[in-house]
Design a protein around this motif. Structure first.
Motif, PDB file in Angstrom:
ATOM      1  N   ALA A 316       0.927  -1.152  -0.012  1.00 33.85           N
ATOM      2  CA  ALA A 316       0.172   0.034  -0.137  1.00 33.85           C
ATOM      3  C   ALA A 316       0.878   1.172   0.035  1.00 33.85           C
ATOM      4  N   MET A 317       1.799   1.131   0.930  1.00 34.31           N
ATOM      5  CA  MET A 317       2.615   2.343   0.945  1.00 34.31           C
ATOM      6  C   MET A 317       3.985   1.884   1.834  1.00 34.31           C
ATOM      7  N   PRO A 318       5.048   2.737   1.504  1.00 37.28           N
ATOM      8  CA  PRO A 318       6.184   2.219   2.324  1.00 37.28           C
ATOM      9  C   PRO A 318       5.914   2.634   3.954  1.00 37.28           C
ATOM     10  N   PHE A 319       6.541   1.589   4.651  1.00 35.27           N
ATOM     11  CA  PHE A 319       6.442   1.975   6.101  1.00 35.27           C
ATOM     12  C   PHE A 319       6.539   3.579   6.531  1.00 35.27           C
ATOM     13  N   ASN A 320       5.832   3.686   7.453  1.00 33.34           N
ATOM     14  CA  ASN A 320       5.559   5.269   7.893  1.00 33.34           C
ATOM     15  C   ASN A 320       7.153   5.267   8.636  1.00 33.34           C
ATOM     16  N   GLU A 321       7.695   6.408   8.782  1.00 30.53           N
ATOM     17  CA  GLU A 321       9.188   6.580   9.162  1.00 30.53           C
ATOM     18  C   GLU A 321       9.089   6.388  10.620  1.00 30.53           C
ATOM     19  N   HIS A 322       8.160   6.359  11.542  1.00 30.85           N
ATOM     20  CA  HIS A 322       8.471   5.852  12.913  1.00 30.85           C
ATOM     21  C   HIS A 322       8.751   4.294  13.014  1.00 30.85           C
ATOM     22  N   TRP A 323       8.261   3.542  11.945  1.00 37.34           N
ATOM     23  CA  TRP A 323       9.106   2.038  12.132  1.00 37.34           C
ATOM     24  C   TRP A 323       9.522   1.827  10.932  1.00 37.34           C
ATOM     25  N   ARG A 324       9.850   2.726  10.063  1.00 32.48           N
ATOM     26  CA  ARG A 324      10.627   2.317   8.852  1.00 32.48           C
ATOM     27  C   ARG A 324      12.033   1.792   9.729  1.00 32.48           C
ATOM     28  N   GLN A 325      12.594   0.701   8.711  1.00 31.18           N
ATOM     29  CA  GLN A 325      14.024   0.321   9.241  1.00 31.18           C
ATOM     30  C   GLN A 325      15.080   1.671   8.888  1.00 31.18           C
ATOM     31  N   VAL A 326      16.068   1.597   9.987  1.00 28.56           N
ATOM     32  CA  VAL A 326      17.136   2.612   9.816  1.00 28.56           C
ATOM     33  C   VAL A 326      17.871   2.673   8.372  1.00 28.56           C
ATOM     34  N   TYR A 327      17.956   1.360   8.050  1.00 35.52           N
ATOM     35  CA  TYR A 327      18.801   0.886   6.960  1.00 35.52           C
ATOM     36  C   TYR A 327      18.060   1.800   5.540  1.00 35.52           C
ATOM     37  N   ARG A 328      16.792   1.858   5.797  1.00 31.54           N
ATOM     38  CA  ARG A 328      16.029   2.539   4.474  1.00 31.54           C
ATOM     39  C   ARG A 328      15.973   4.025   4.780  1.00 31.54           C
ATOM     40  N   LEU A 329      16.238   4.546   6.041  1.00 28.00           N
ATOM     41  CA  LEU A 329      16.015   5.975   6.398  1.00 28.00           C
ATOM     42  C   LEU A 329      17.258   6.462   5.996  1.00 28.00           C
ATOM     43  N   CYS A 330      18.365   5.954   6.470  1.00 28.71           N
ATOM     44  CA  CYS A 330      19.804   6.615   6.319  1.00 28.71           C
ATOM     45  C   CYS A 330      20.779   5.891   5.414  1.00 28.71           C
ATOM     46  N   HIS A 331      20.657   4.993   4.768  1.00 27.04           N
ATOM     47  CA  HIS A 331      21.423   4.616   3.995  1.00 27.04           C
ATOM     48  C   HIS A 331      22.974   4.235   4.393  1.00 27.04           C
ATOM     49  N   PRO A 332      22.875   3.528   5.375  1.00 25.04           N
ATOM     50  CA  PRO A 332      24.413   3.399   6.231  1.00 25.04           C
ATOM     51  C   PRO A 332      25.506   2.744   5.242  1.00 25.04           C
ATOM     52  N   CYS A 333      25.122   2.206   4.236  1.00 24.24           N
ATOM     53  CA  CYS A 333      26.041   1.820   3.193  1.00 24.24           C
ATOM     54  C   CYS A 333      26.524   2.370   2.129  1.00 24.24           C
ATOM     55  N   GLN A 334      25.688   3.454   1.806  1.00 24.98           N
ATOM     56  CA  GLN A 334      26.104   4.406   0.753  1.00 24.98           C
ATOM     57  C   GLN A 334      26.670   5.746   1.186  1.00 24.98           C
ATOM     58  N   ILE A 335      26.298   5.956   2.549  1.00 21.66           N
ATOM     59  CA  ILE A 335      26.842   7.211   3.185  1.00 21.66           C
ATOM     60  C   ILE A 335      27.848   6.700   4.387  1.00 21.66           C
ATOM     61  N   GLN A 336      29.011   7.138   4.612  1.00 18.96           N
ATOM     62  CA  GLN A 336      29.929   6.650   5.549  1.00 18.96           C
ATOM     63  C   GLN A 336      29.711   7.770   6.642  1.00 18.96           C
ATOM     64  N   TYR A 337      29.168   7.288   7.624  1.00 21.12           N
ATOM     65  CA  TYR A 337      28.941   8.233   8.867  1.00 21.12           C
ATOM     66  C   TYR A 337      30.245   8.358   9.765  1.00 21.12           C
ATOM     67  N   ASP A 338      30.229   9.613  10.204  1.00 20.55           N
ATOM     68  CA  ASP A 338      31.358   9.744  10.889  1.00 20.55           C
ATOM     69  C   ASP A 338      31.250   9.477  12.454  1.00 20.55           C
ATOM     70  N   PHE A 339      29.828   9.449  12.653  1.00 21.80           N
ATOM     71  CA  PHE A 339      29.519   9.502  14.093  1.00 21.80           C
ATOM     72  C   PHE A 339      28.170   8.553  14.230  1.00 21.80           C
ATOM     73  N   VAL A 340      28.329   7.447  15.013  1.00 28.08           N
ATOM     74  CA  VAL A 340      27.165   6.642  15.258  1.00 28.08           C
ATOM     75  C   VAL A 340      26.636   6.804  16.769  1.00 28.08           C
ATOM     76  N   GLY A 341      25.611   7.573  17.101  1.00 27.44           N
ATOM     77  CA  GLY A 341      25.256   7.695  18.485  1.00 27.44           C
ATOM     78  C   GLY A 341      24.215   6.419  18.930  1.00 27.44           C
ATOM     79  N   HIS A 342      24.319   6.127  20.038  1.00 26.34           N
ATOM     80  CA  HIS A 342      23.191   5.161  20.461  1.00 26.34           C
ATOM     81  C   HIS A 342      22.315   5.598  21.770  1.00 26.34           C
TER      82      HIS A 342
END
Ligand SMILES: *[C@@H]1O[C@H](CO)[C@@H](O)[C@H](O)[C@H]1NC(C)=O
Ligand SMILES: *[C@@H]1O[C@H](CO)[C@@H](O)[C@H](O)[C@H]1NC(C)=O
Ligand SMILES: *[C@@H]1O[C@H](CO)[C@@H](O)[C@H](O)[C@H]1NC(C)=O
Ligand SMILES: *[C@@H]1O[C@H](CO)[C@@H](O)[C@H](O)[C@H]1NC(C)=O
Ligand SMILES: *[C@@H]1O[C@H](CO)[C@@H](O)[C@H](O)[C@H]1NC(C)=O
Length: 415
Positions: A316-342
């Motif tokens: 019907a539509m992509p997951f709402n951002e509140h439950w969409r997986q982080v790998y789909r929101l932030c593309h960590p394999c395409q963007i080399q993050y300098d800082f990953v906070g938990h």
């Protein structure tokens, strides 16, 4: 004939040259708003000489903004022309100006280095991202794409601050309001009484999440898509990129508590009614959230999980951002993050990050007094969810567990 062709030729050549110039000098003009917000004096021509062209060697945006602010003091209408005023007056005026314009001391002098433990922690998190992205036995949709293959609309979670050279990928339910507040303070995009708002907590809640407050990557010009991509890549290379994550299952619990356990009209209409109809034996669910709550009807956590696992949901539509997986929101394999906070180590990480960004003198991370959804509640929340369903849910969020170093919740899954 000949002249018109020559003319066309030169027009094309000229445009090509301009575009080339823009590409080459983008670094120096990467913050167009800094130039635009310099007010133009409405009166007659100001007597003092025009500001000198900015020296090329200065790359630091804060330096440029200091010059901007300095020039603004004299261009503001009503203050009179500096050349006409008596020396005593000038000193008064500069006093006033100083009040208005507080110079930005961008970095604090720290006597002690960042704790080795914190640096090591970041090193490990970045290394893990690289390893998991390179590991071919970990597969998820979109993993193999290049950055150019990511559609613009999927870049809408990357907030850019050109002033400090920062890119923040926001993940809802992971302290994102607080970090958005900080991004608003840093970009000085909110003026109260003409002065940039400097207190993150003073920013009204409805503004924090209003996308017009944030410059995100998907807002780059659409017409020159190729050039825009190039500029995005330049920024991604030069800016400091960060994101905050948390345990994926705990994030889901937090999303459920926030959107469905408490009355939320919007989420009830968009998702709650669907869940009740499909899994809750409610062919005609109550029309409004207030009616539903007064009847004691609301989607249970287990309905929510069923909704996430239902193949119909994603078609019907992509997951709402509140439950969409982080790998789909932030593309960590395409963007080399300098800082990953938990979120689990949010306070230490925030302090480290603000120091790394050299803005720890400008903002402080607002400390939260609310109780966070804690991972020790996981087993309670999932007690009504069958083990088989939990394992399916784990598969859906496994890339996030792997990429960000959260252990597989064995006690929940091996029943
Ligand atoms: C300059 O400022 C002082 C106080 O700082 C004030 O007493 C004085 O009247 C001011 N002079 C003028 C010309 O505004
Ligand atoms: C890749 O992932 C698999 C499990 O999915 C793991 O067993 C293996 O050790 C990983 N390889 C590397 C090089 O980390
Ligand atoms: C990604 O590429 C690898 C080989 O490079 C391939 O084995 C894998 O199936 C691809 N994954 C996807 C999701 O396309
Ligand atoms: C967001 O802000 C803009 C301008 O500041 C305003 O026009 C708009 O109504 C706001 N949107 C929401 C959803 O509040
Ligand atoms: C926070 O949690 C503690 C127990 O862990 C509880 O006593 C307290 O009432 C909670 N506060 C709020 C605001 O929920």
């Amino acid at each position: 004939m000949g002249t018109s062709r020559m003319f066309r030729f030169f027009v094309i050549l000229g445009s090509a040259f301009m575009i080339l110039l823009i590409i080459i000098y983008w670094d120096d003009v990467s913050a167009p708003h800094q130039y635009l917000h310099t007010p133009v004096s409405p009166g007659p021509k100001v007597a003092h000489p025009p500001p000198k062209p900015r020296p090329h060697t200065s790359r630091t945006p804060s330096f440029l903004s200091d010059i901007d602010a300095f020039v603004n003091q004299f261009l503001e209408p009503g203050t009179g022309e500096p050349t006409d005023t008596a020396p005593a007056d000038t000193s008064n005026q500069s006093e006033k100006a100083e009040e208005r314009y507080i110079p930005r001391r961008e970095w604090k002098i720290h006597l002690s280095p960042v704790a080795a433990e914190l640096r090591e922690r970041q090193e490990q998190r970045r290394r893990l991202l690289q390893e998991v992205c390179a590991n071919e036995s970990v597969a998820f949709p979109g993993k193999n794409r290049s950055f150019d293959e990511i559609p613009n609309k999927e870049l809408d979670h990357l907030i850019v601050d050109d002033r400090h050279g920062i890119i923040y990928c926001y993940v809802p339910k992971v302290a994102c309001s607080n970090w958005k507040r900080i991004m608003i303070v840093l970009s000085e995009s909110l003026l109260t009484d003409g002065v940039p708002q400097r207190d993150p907590l003073a920013i009204p809640r409805e503004l924090v999440h209003n996308s017009s407050m944030h410059f995100t990557f998907n807002k780059f010009w659409k017409r020159y898509a190729k050039l825009a991509r190039h500029l995005m890549k330049v920024k991604l290379k030069k800016y400091t990129k960060f994101l905050f994550v948390r345990d994926p299952f705990v994030r889901l619990i937090s999303a459920y508590r926030n959107k469905f356990e408490m009355p939320n009209e919007d989420f009830y209409r968009r998702f709650g009614q669907v869940m009740l109809r499909r899994y809750g034996n409610q062919p005609t669910p109550p029309a409004s959230v207030d009616q539903a709550f007064s009847l004691g009807i609301h989607p249970s956590f287990s309905h929510f999980i069923q909704y996430l696992l239902d193949p119909q949901t994603e078609t019907a539509m992509p997951f709402n951002e509140h439950w969409r997986q982080v790998y789909r929101l932030c593309h960590p394999c395409q963007i080399q993050y300098d800082f990953v906070g938990h979120l689990e180590t949010a306070e230490e990480d925030a302090e480290h990050l603000l120091r790394l960004l050299r803005v720890d003198d400008v903002v402080e991370f607002p400390t939260s007094s609310r109780n966070l959804t804690s991972s020790s509640w996981e087993s309670d929340w999932f007690s009504m969810v069958p083990a088989e369903t939990r394992r399916e849910l784990y598969k859906l969020y496994e890339p996030d567990f792997r990429l960000f170093g959260y252990d597989r919740p064995d006690s929940l899954l091996n029943e």
